[in-house]
Design a protein around this motif. Sequence first.
Motif, PDB file in Angstrom:
ATOM      1  N   GLN A   1       0.818  -1.205   0.000  1.00 28.02           N
ATOM      2  CA  GLN A   1       0.000   0.000   0.000  1.00 28.02           C
ATOM      3  C   GLN A   1       0.857   1.261   0.000  1.00 28.02           C
ATOM      4  OE1 GLN A   1      -3.431  -0.033  -0.156  1.00 28.02           O
ATOM      5  NE2 GLN A   1      -3.152  -2.247  -0.437  1.00 28.02           N
ATOM      6  N   PHE A   2       0.496   2.212  -0.888  1.00 28.02           N
ATOM      7  CA  PHE A   2       1.117   3.541  -0.903  1.00 28.02           C
ATOM      8  C   PHE A   2       0.138   4.603  -0.399  1.00 28.02           C
ATOM      9  CE2 PHE A   2       3.650   1.153  -3.861  1.00 28.02           C
ATOM     10  CZ  PHE A   2       4.915   1.725  -3.840  1.00 28.02           C
ATOM     11  N   PHE A   3      -1.150   4.278  -0.481  1.00 27.71           N
ATOM     12  CA  PHE A   3      -2.199   5.249  -0.179  1.00 27.71           C
ATOM     13  C   PHE A   3      -2.107   5.748   1.257  1.00 27.71           C
ATOM     14  CE2 PHE A   3      -6.775   6.033   0.963  1.00 27.71           C
ATOM     15  CZ  PHE A   3      -6.909   7.188   0.212  1.00 27.71           C
ATOM     16  N   ARG A   4      -2.165   7.064   1.424  1.00 24.15           N
ATOM     17  CA  ARG A   4      -2.143   7.735   2.724  1.00 24.15           C
ATOM     18  C   ARG A   4      -0.898   7.423   3.545  1.00 24.15           C
ATOM     19  NH1 ARG A   4      -8.475   7.284   4.718  1.00 24.15           N
ATOM     20  NH2 ARG A   4      -9.306   8.862   3.285  1.00 24.15           N
ATOM     21  N   MET A   5       0.177   7.126   2.874  1.00 27.41           N
ATOM     22  CA  MET A   5       1.437   6.880   3.570  1.00 27.41           C
ATOM     23  C   MET A   5       2.414   8.003   3.272  1.00 27.41           C
ATOM     24  SD  MET A   5       2.165   2.832   3.538  1.00 27.41           S
ATOM     25  CE  MET A   5       3.118   3.093   5.023  1.00 27.41           C
ATOM     26  N   ARG A   6       3.223   8.353   4.254  1.00 23.20           N
ATOM     27  CA  ARG A   6       4.272   9.333   4.010  1.00 23.20           C
ATOM     28  C   ARG A   6       5.290   8.729   3.061  1.00 23.20           C
ATOM     29  NH1 ARG A   6       5.418  11.516  10.193  1.00 23.20           N
ATOM     30  NH2 ARG A   6       3.346  12.467  10.529  1.00 23.20           N
ATOM     31  N   PRO A   7       5.826   9.536   2.150  1.00 32.07           N
ATOM     32  CA  PRO A   7       6.793   8.993   1.171  1.00 32.07           C
ATOM     33  C   PRO A   7       7.946   8.225   1.807  1.00 32.07           C
ATOM     34  CG  PRO A   7       6.116  11.197   0.532  1.00 32.07           C
ATOM     35  CD  PRO A   7       5.508  10.944   1.876  1.00 32.07           C
ATOM     36  N   GLN A   8       8.401   8.660   2.995  1.00 30.28           N
ATOM     37  CA  GLN A   8       9.505   7.974   3.661  1.00 30.28           C
ATOM     38  C   GLN A   8       9.139   6.533   4.018  1.00 30.28           C
ATOM     39  OE1 GLN A   8      12.410   9.839   4.108  1.00 30.28           O
ATOM     40  NE2 GLN A   8      13.437   7.905   4.603  1.00 30.28           N
ATOM     41  N   ASN A   9       7.822   6.270   4.132  1.00 32.52           N
ATOM     42  CA  ASN A   9       7.356   4.917   4.464  1.00 32.52           C
ATOM     43  C   ASN A   9       6.845   4.146   3.256  1.00 32.52           C
ATOM     44  OD1 ASN A   9       7.903   5.096   7.240  1.00 32.52           O
ATOM     45  ND2 ASN A   9       5.957   6.128   7.640  1.00 32.52           N
ATOM     46  N   PHE A  10       7.005   4.695   2.058  1.00 34.64           N
ATOM     47  CA  PHE A  10       6.592   3.967   0.863  1.00 34.64           C
ATOM     48  C   PHE A  10       7.283   2.600   0.858  1.00 34.64           C
ATOM     49  CE2 PHE A  10       5.410   7.614  -2.293  1.00 34.64           C
ATOM     50  CZ  PHE A  10       4.291   7.883  -1.531  1.00 34.64           C
ATOM     51  N   PRO A  11       6.579   1.551   0.448  1.00 34.11           N
ATOM     52  CA  PRO A  11       7.203   0.219   0.440  1.00 34.11           C
ATOM     53  C   PRO A  11       8.460   0.143  -0.425  1.00 34.11           C
ATOM     54  CG  PRO A  11       5.052   0.206  -0.658  1.00 34.11           C
ATOM     55  CD  PRO A  11       5.161   1.494   0.067  1.00 34.11           C
TER      56      PRO A  11
END
Length: 424
Positions: free
Chosen positions: A263-273
Amino acid sequence: MHEEFLYYVWQYKIFSSLKLQTSDNKEISIIKSGMHNKNSGPDFLNAQVKIDNQLWGGNVEMHIKSSDWYLHKHEEDANYDVVILHVVWEHDVDVFMKNNQPLPTLVLKNFVSKALLVNYKTLMYHQQRFIPCERQILKIDEFLLNNWLERLYFERLEQKSGFIKELLVHTNTDFEAVLFQLLAKNFGLKVNGDAFLQLANSLDFSVVRKVYFDKNQLTALFFGQAGFLEEDLPEHYHQQLQQNYRYLKHKYKLLPIAKEQFQFFRMRPQNFPTIRIAQLAALIFEQHNLFSKLMHCNKKEEFYALFSFEVDAFWKTHFTFESVSKKSAKKLSKSFIDLILINTIIPLKFLYLQRRGEVNEEEIMQLIKQVSSEKNSVISKFSALKIISKNALESQALLELKNNYCSKKRCLQCSIGNTLLKRK
């Protein structure tokens, strides 16, 4: 009223033993309360009671009403043939033994103090509170509270050990492989944790061992298994990884998972998978035999040093394969490493030392106390009650308290609840 309250009063003898009598006015004294039976059968085993100077040994059964004996059909169950005493809150019907004599019955309601009842109802019958004792918890002695929090922390460690033990079974007790699985899960955080664990489980760790000296192959392995190299993209870095992965995929007969699970939705870019996968690959490449190194660390700064590494140059200007972003180092933050310490390293170290017979609880406590307290809604609500978490041991303990005691109304098994119940 709940039967758990009767168990509690009976087990700890929190009732008046002066002029104790059965329902038919026979003098009774409790020699041994017995062992609480949490399986099927009578509630307390191997008790001893003296009734009219006759000593009896056997089991004790408890009910809110004596008629519950028939409601539960105990008269048809041979396990209850050696019950020597029926302890109830209300006596509404006689229960007979096989010899057609009434089963001795003790009505606890007649011997429990009003103060204990008031305290019990105050704790158990308020539905809108964050924790049942929120208006009284500040009255608890600090020494007692600290000791209870330490116990709760080790309860939480034991629970986390259960999941780790399962992983050890599936990896033939390969602690390095289990560390990789746990790291992967925690790099995914709550949102992507399951997907990252599935990524780790999608390949045998022996494959990781064979390629982790080659950063390009290792990175290709992780992104390929995560499904991010299945489509063709114009980016040269992506094409290099794709080429490496195709070779590895054929050589080790690998099957990637679907990237849609991440999941990328509603995640901060630093936490992108994509960033977390790149960081995981960089960590495994930089720190061979990481498990052994971690087991020899005892200070927070030593762990921070092990988790200090740099991702590939590509990821310093990207958050995904498709678009360029402002340059940033993409290093692990100290708060993220703290989460890894709390959820992966310390539980794994605890279990490893426990299996070797070398666990030192004081050392474990000293280590977790170096880690900053977590920040979440539960800890914030405790803070509002002026229960301030000073470190990760206390925040973990408070989570255990809330989730496994307060929310389940297990006040009778809680040191705080016990102390408040006995207040006059």
